[in-house]
Design an enzyme around this catalytic site. Structure first.
Site, PDB file in Angstrom:
ATOM      1  N   LYS A 112       1.356  -1.467   0.034  1.00 15.48           N
ATOM      2  CA  LYS A 112      -0.474   0.667   0.228  1.00 15.48           C
ATOM      3  C   LYS A 112       1.344   1.315   0.146  1.00 15.48           C
ATOM      4  O   LYS A 112       0.653   1.915  -0.477  1.00 15.48           O
ATOM      5  CB  LYS A 112      -0.955   0.090   1.035  1.00 15.48           C
ATOM      6  CG  LYS A 112      -1.982  -1.401   1.355  1.00 15.48           C
ATOM      7  CD  LYS A 112      -2.326  -1.492   0.705  1.00 15.48           C
ATOM      8  CE  LYS A 112      -3.594  -3.127   0.846  1.00 15.48           C
ATOM      9  NZ  LYS A 112      -4.365  -2.856  -0.115  1.00 15.48           N
TER      10      LYS A 112
HETATM   11  C1  LIG Z   1      -0.740  -7.721   2.299  1.00 15.30           C
HETATM   12  C2  LIG Z   1      -2.186  -7.787   1.154  1.00 15.30           C
HETATM   13  N1  LIG Z   1      -2.041  -8.688   0.099  1.00 15.30           N
HETATM   14  C3  LIG Z   1      -2.781  -8.173  -0.465  1.00 15.30           C
HETATM   15  C4  LIG Z   1      -3.799  -7.758  -0.543  1.00 15.30           C
HETATM   16  C5  LIG Z   1      -5.552  -7.625  -1.817  1.00 15.30           C
HETATM   17  O1  LIG Z   1      -5.091  -6.215  -2.152  1.00 15.30           O
HETATM   18  P1  LIG Z   1      -6.145  -5.956  -3.172  1.00 15.30           P
HETATM   19  O2  LIG Z   1      -7.358  -5.301  -2.046  1.00 15.30           O
HETATM   20  O3  LIG Z   1      -5.748  -4.866  -4.125  1.00 15.30           O
HETATM   21  O4  LIG Z   1      -6.237  -7.119  -4.364  1.00 15.30           O
HETATM   22  C6  LIG Z   1      -4.360  -6.942   0.170  1.00 15.30           C
HETATM   23  C7  LIG Z   1      -5.591  -6.084   0.263  1.00 15.30           C
HETATM   24  O5  LIG Z   1      -5.553  -5.488   0.098  1.00 15.30           O
HETATM   25  C8  LIG Z   1      -3.075  -6.931   1.792  1.00 15.30           C
HETATM   26  O6  LIG Z   1      -2.988  -5.752   2.774  1.00 15.30           O
HETATM   27  N1  LIG Z   2      -6.632  -5.479   2.214  1.00  9.90           N
HETATM   28  C1  LIG Z   2      -6.771  -3.955   2.342  1.00  9.90           C
HETATM   29  C2  LIG Z   2      -7.860  -3.334   2.116  1.00  9.90           C
HETATM   30  C3  LIG Z   2      -8.241  -2.454   1.683  1.00  9.90           C
HETATM   31  O1  LIG Z   2      -8.116  -2.474   0.015  1.00  9.90           O
HETATM   32  P1  LIG Z   2      -7.965  -0.685  -0.678  1.00  9.90           P
HETATM   33  O2  LIG Z   2      -6.468  -1.432  -1.829  1.00  9.90           O
HETATM   34  O3  LIG Z   2      -8.876  -0.910  -1.534  1.00  9.90           O
HETATM   35  O4  LIG Z   2      -7.479  -0.506  -0.221  1.00  9.90           O
HETATM   36  C4  LIG Z   2      -6.421  -3.242   3.651  1.00  9.90           C
HETATM   37  O5  LIG Z   2      -5.482  -3.607   3.676  1.00  9.90           O
HETATM   38  O6  LIG Z   2      -6.773  -2.524   3.918  1.00  9.90           O
END
Ligand SMILES: Cc1ncc(COP(=O)(O)O)c(C=O)c1O
Ligand SMILES: N[C@@H](CCOP(=O)(O)O)C(=O)O
Length: 463
Positions: A112
């Site tokens: 993120k």
């Molecule tokens: C460590 C981790 N892996 C994978 C994901 C999945 O990513 P996305 O929500 O973009 O599919 C998340 C959160 O969304 C995450 O925090």
């Molecule tokens: N896994 C995410 C969930 C939110 O997903 P986002 O990519 O739309 O912000 C988290 O860790 O908060």
């Protein structure tokens, strides 16, 4: 470049307009009207570039000159300056044609940071320039929250409200959020799950009348287009290191809200030769059920050892559906709003189209731990549970072993002690800048899963 809504009923918007919002007024998500496309020669010329320089090339067309190039360049460089590895996103080979892209070298130890370090800087620049104040509202299953706080907390023109599901994030994740100091930082634990938090956020975007007159809401979740834009970059960065654009590359992506893998889908649309995209889920497997059995129906959201992926209502899937349905906003709206009421199915031809690019696999907790233990034994590399799911799904779905398969390592294992312990391994030490995490004071409030409880709370804090 203009941005349009996936529901087809909102006016086209500029980059700055989509940066400073969340959902489009018709409830849809913004996507570019047309995707920039790079030639093979242009992509090849980026081989060996430092991460920030590559990021500038990829991001620039989306910003459309609304921020001067020199400023944009500087904001991008500053975003990745303090990552703990000089490569920013280092690649590791774990077996002949199997690679892992480490996306956890940012300040909060999850992928993120790639988008939220930049989003915070973009917001700060635009808000100061336009003399505007906003309220950021985000939902997190654990990682977005701390990355958003870290990216935005220094912005004087932003108040931050982050909702996390009460007792459903790991202890390190919770402490990373709740120990962030600052008058403008508000952590709220919701008695519910991530989908409940996300629903509150989306509902609040739809009716912002609870805010003081001079404020508007801005999203830090991947419903905000700028999040997706920044995440496209590392697909190019990784692929270039294993021979693209002269050969195809595949990716396996641990998936919850579909933002990360959607960024990979866009990289392909922009000219990167992506052969396969693997959707890797835990037992909250709605996307795997859709791809493998044409079953798009909500199941019960159950807690797992990979809590960040404990998500059923996957926001960005709507962006992909918009393309799949040939940009028919009405069809998209019908499909996504029926979720929860009926079991949805894709027409056979569209399912086949989706399957020609996406494969999928769901990994249970037991296998997740087994993979963590096995990879550690074979390579000495400790995976976090989300990454382990991606690696397992990659192995199960890899169609052509001659094509490099890159699994995205989305978080550092130190954030998920339960899974590491259940894999029979020792949790690594916290990095230096987080050494005192367990001694830091925590601040958060617990609220019911109720939109008016949250909007009332926010109004009180903002007035
Ligand atoms: C460590 C981790 N892996 C994978 C994901 C999945 O990513 P996305 O929500 O973009 O599919 C998340 C959160 O969304 C995450 O925090
Ligand atoms: N896994 C995410 C969930 C939110 O997903 P986002 O990519 O739309 O912000 C988290 O860790 O908060």
């Amino acid at each position: 470049m203009k941005y349009i809504s996936t529901r087809g009923k909102a006016p086209a918007s500029s980059f700055e307009q989509v940066l400073l919002t969340g959902l489009a007024p018709d409830g849809g998500l913004y996507v570019p009207e047309t995707l920039p496309r790079f030639s093979k020669e242009e992509i090849a010329s980026w081989a060996g570039l430092p991460y920030d320089e590559l990021a500038f090339h990829v991001i620039k067309p989306f910003v459309n000159g609304e921020i001067p190039d020199e400023v944009l360049k500087q904001l991008i460089t500053n975003s990745y300056r303090d990552f703990s590895h000089s490569a920013v996103a280092p690649m590791r080979n774990i077996n002949s044609n199997e690679w892992v892209l480490e996306l956890y070298c940012g300040p909060t130890l999850a992928f993120k940071d790639f988008a939220l370090q930049l989003l915070g800087r973009l917001l700060d620049y635009v808000l100061i320039r336009d003399d505007k104040k906003v309220a950021v509202l985000g939902a997190t299953s654990g990682d977005t929250g701390s990355a958003a706080l870290e990216g935005c907390r220094h912005c004087a023109n932003i108040d931050l409200f982050i909702l996390h599901p009460y007792q459903r994030v790991s202890e390190v994740q919770r402490r990373q959020m709740t120990s962030v100091p600052g008058e403008n930082v508000h952590n709220i634990a919701i008695r519910g799950n991530f989908d409940d938090c996300q629903k509150i956020v989306k509902t609040a975007f739809g009716d912002q009348s609870f805010l003081p007159e001079d404020r508007q809401l801005v999203a830090v979740n991947s419903i905000n287009w700028a999040r997706i834009m920044a995440q496209i970059v590392y697909y190019f960065y990784a692929a270039l290191q294993v021979g693209a654009p002269h050969r195809p590359v595949s990716f396996s992506v641990p998936t919850g809200n579909f933002g990360d893998i959607y960024a990979g889908y866009l990289a392909r649309g922009m000219g990167l030769p992506v052969d396969q995209l693997v959707i890797a889920t835990n037992h909250n497997d709605i996307l795997h059920r859709l791809i493998s059995q044409n079953d798009y129906s909500l199941g019960e959201l159950k807690a797992s050892l990979s809590p960040s992926m404990d998500i059923m209502v996957s926001s960005n899937f709507e962006r992909y559906l918009f393309d799949l349905f040939d940009r028919d906003g009405e069809a998209v709206e019908k499909f996504v709003t029926a979720l929860g009421e009926t079991q949805q199915q894709l027409p056979e031809a569209l399912l086949q189209k989706a399957q020609s690019l996406f494969s999928s696999y769901a990994v249970d907790d037991e296998t997740t731990c087994k993979v963590i233990a096995e990879i550690y034994q074979d390579t000495g590399f400790l995976l976090d549970p989300h990454t382990a799911i991606g690696v397992e799904a990659a192995r199960r779905c890899h169609r052509n072993p001659a094509v490099p398969m890159i699994s995205l390592a989305t978080a550092h294992p130190v954030k998920f002690a339960d899974a590491v312990k259940k894999a029979g391994l020792e949790n690594p030490a916290l990095p230096l800048h987080m050494q005192d995490l367990f001694e830091r004071e925590e601040r958060y409030d617990v609220l019911d899963n109720d939109i008016s409880a949250v909007t009332g709370y926010m109004r009180q804090q903002l007035c």
